[in-house]
Scaffold this active site. Sequence first.
Site, PDB file in Angstrom:
ATOM      1  N   ASP A  68      92.521  67.085  89.212  1.00  0.00           N
ATOM      2  CA  ASP A  68      92.534  66.685  87.707  1.00  0.00           C
ATOM      3  C   ASP A  68      92.916  65.149  87.582  1.00  0.00           C
ATOM      4  OD1 ASP A  68      93.554  66.364  85.332  1.00  0.00           O
ATOM      5  OD2 ASP A  68      95.141  67.955  85.247  1.00  0.00           O
ATOM      6  N   LYS A  76      93.024  60.811  77.431  1.00  0.00           N
ATOM      7  CA  LYS A  76      94.136  59.908  77.921  1.00  0.00           C
ATOM      8  C   LYS A  76      93.499  58.382  78.157  1.00  0.00           C
ATOM      9  CE  LYS A  76      97.055  63.446  78.168  1.00  0.00           C
ATOM     10  NZ  LYS A  76      96.698  64.511  79.265  1.00  0.00           N
ATOM     11  N   TRP A 124     101.437  69.821  84.923  1.00  0.00           N
ATOM     12  CA  TRP A 124     100.423  70.341  84.752  1.00  0.00           C
ATOM     13  C   TRP A 124      99.678  70.815  85.948  1.00  0.00           C
ATOM     14  CZ3 TRP A 124      98.862  70.420  80.034  1.00  0.00           C
ATOM     15  CH2 TRP A 124      99.236  69.314  78.898  1.00  0.00           C
TER      16      TRP A 124
HETATM   17  C1  LIG Z   1      96.949  65.954  79.284  1.00  0.00           C
HETATM   18  C2  LIG Z   1      96.734  66.352  80.649  1.00  0.00           C
HETATM   19  C3  LIG Z   1      96.171  67.943  80.849  1.00  0.00           C
HETATM   20  C4  LIG Z   1      95.600  68.718  79.416  1.00  0.00           C
HETATM   21  O1  LIG Z   1      94.706  68.148  78.922  1.00  0.00           O
HETATM   22  P1  LIG Z   1      94.261  69.047  77.551  1.00  0.00           P
HETATM   23  O2  LIG Z   1      92.718  68.448  77.470  1.00  0.00           O
HETATM   24  O3  LIG Z   1      95.211  68.893  76.550  1.00  0.00           O
HETATM   25  O4  LIG Z   1      93.925  70.324  78.093  1.00  0.00           O
HETATM   26  C5  LIG Z   1      95.875  68.320  81.964  1.00  0.00           C
HETATM   27  N1  LIG Z   1      96.203  67.507  83.154  1.00  0.00           N
HETATM   28  C6  LIG Z   1      96.837  66.383  83.005  1.00  0.00           C
HETATM   29  C7  LIG Z   1      97.048  65.499  84.293  1.00  0.00           C
HETATM   30  C8  LIG Z   1      97.140  65.830  81.637  1.00  0.00           C
HETATM   31  O5  LIG Z   1      97.470  64.640  81.427  1.00  0.00           O
END
Ligand SMILES: *Cc1c(COP(=O)(O)O)cnc(C)c1O
Length: 361
Positions: free
Chosen positions: A172, A196, A104
């Site tokens: 993030d 998540k 990511w």
């Molecule tokens: C799942 C995830 C993403 C992507 O998220 P989306 O909402 O599908 O764009 C980005 N960063 C991390 C750390 C993730 O686990």
Amino acid sequence: MPERVFNFYAGPATLPYEVIQKASKGAVNFQNLGMSIMEISHRSAPFDTMFKEARKDMLDLMGLSCDEYRVLFLGGGASTQFCSVPFNFLKEGTTADYVVTGGWSKKAVKEAKFFGNVHIAASSEDTNFNYIPENYDLTPQAAYVHTTSNNTLVGTQIKNFPVTGDIPLVCDMSSDFLSRELDFNKFSLIYAGAQKNIGPSGVTAVVIRRSWADQARKEVPTMLAYNTHIAKDSLFNTPPSFPVYIVGLVLKWIKEQGGLKAVEKANVRKAGLLYSYIDDSGNYYNSTVTDAASRSLMNVTFRLPSEELEKKFVGEGAEAGLMGLKGHRSVGGCRASIYNAMPYEGVEELVNFMKRFRTAN
Ligand SMILES: *Cc1c(COP(=O)(O)O)cnc(C)c1O
């Protein structure tokens, strides 16, 4: 299948059952209005009350003041934030620092390069991201430092964030948002796809320091400019209303558990049970994160002696009501995602299954 299985998928992922039950009522008849939450205007008073509460509950849980920070509920997933952050804050000719700890983070780097210079302040790519680097090589005048707190695919988690002084720290937090106590005041911008740890897919939470937003570039398309959404209290356009409603219920659930301190304690206990069994399994199960200090409390990644056994493990796990144990294709092996909503009993059942499987195979 029983009514409820233990769901170890990485995302969309398990939610508290109480929340699902409440949401199913709101999906039919919200607050006895004779309408579903999905049917009411985002400009109506009942929606507004729910929306404001969700934003306030989030800041309360994080110990942030609503004078300094704003909560936005946006569409487009965390992936859109990979581009919105540099679009707003990485001016041409300036440099942003990125800490690259997994797939990511790499995607975030790719977007930033469209806007300015990217300096990799640290990376663990040399060993397929199986640890969190300890030293950060920071640029003195960086536009910001971008980090990924929890690496969903490879099962690592940052415990000590870079100390950036006056340079804005961005994170993030998609896969461990509101799973532990942190000094959130040191971050200028946090974003998290809800699916998540805090809700369903379809909404991304952004927590942004207002004084930093004031310094954003002016030439940004309306929908990608943080200031558009800040100015309208996240109601510039129709927000993802149903997902936000569920996030609001999850935030109340976290409060009922005793806040971040309590969920962190529960998460440490769950992860401890699973890692100690893995480490004591006589190398039958092997953690892919050998540096114990880098291990994630949320996504526990491990291998079995062969790929054939891994496939069998995932299949028999599902038959036993333990769903989603397959690892991400970039890492292989197995992964158990044990987010806030995974009960301790779920991890106990998993460990018991792992013991039975090891004996039988
Ligand atoms: C799942 C995830 C993403 C992507 O998220 P989306 O909402 O599908 O764009 C980005 N960063 C991390 C750390 C993730 O686990």
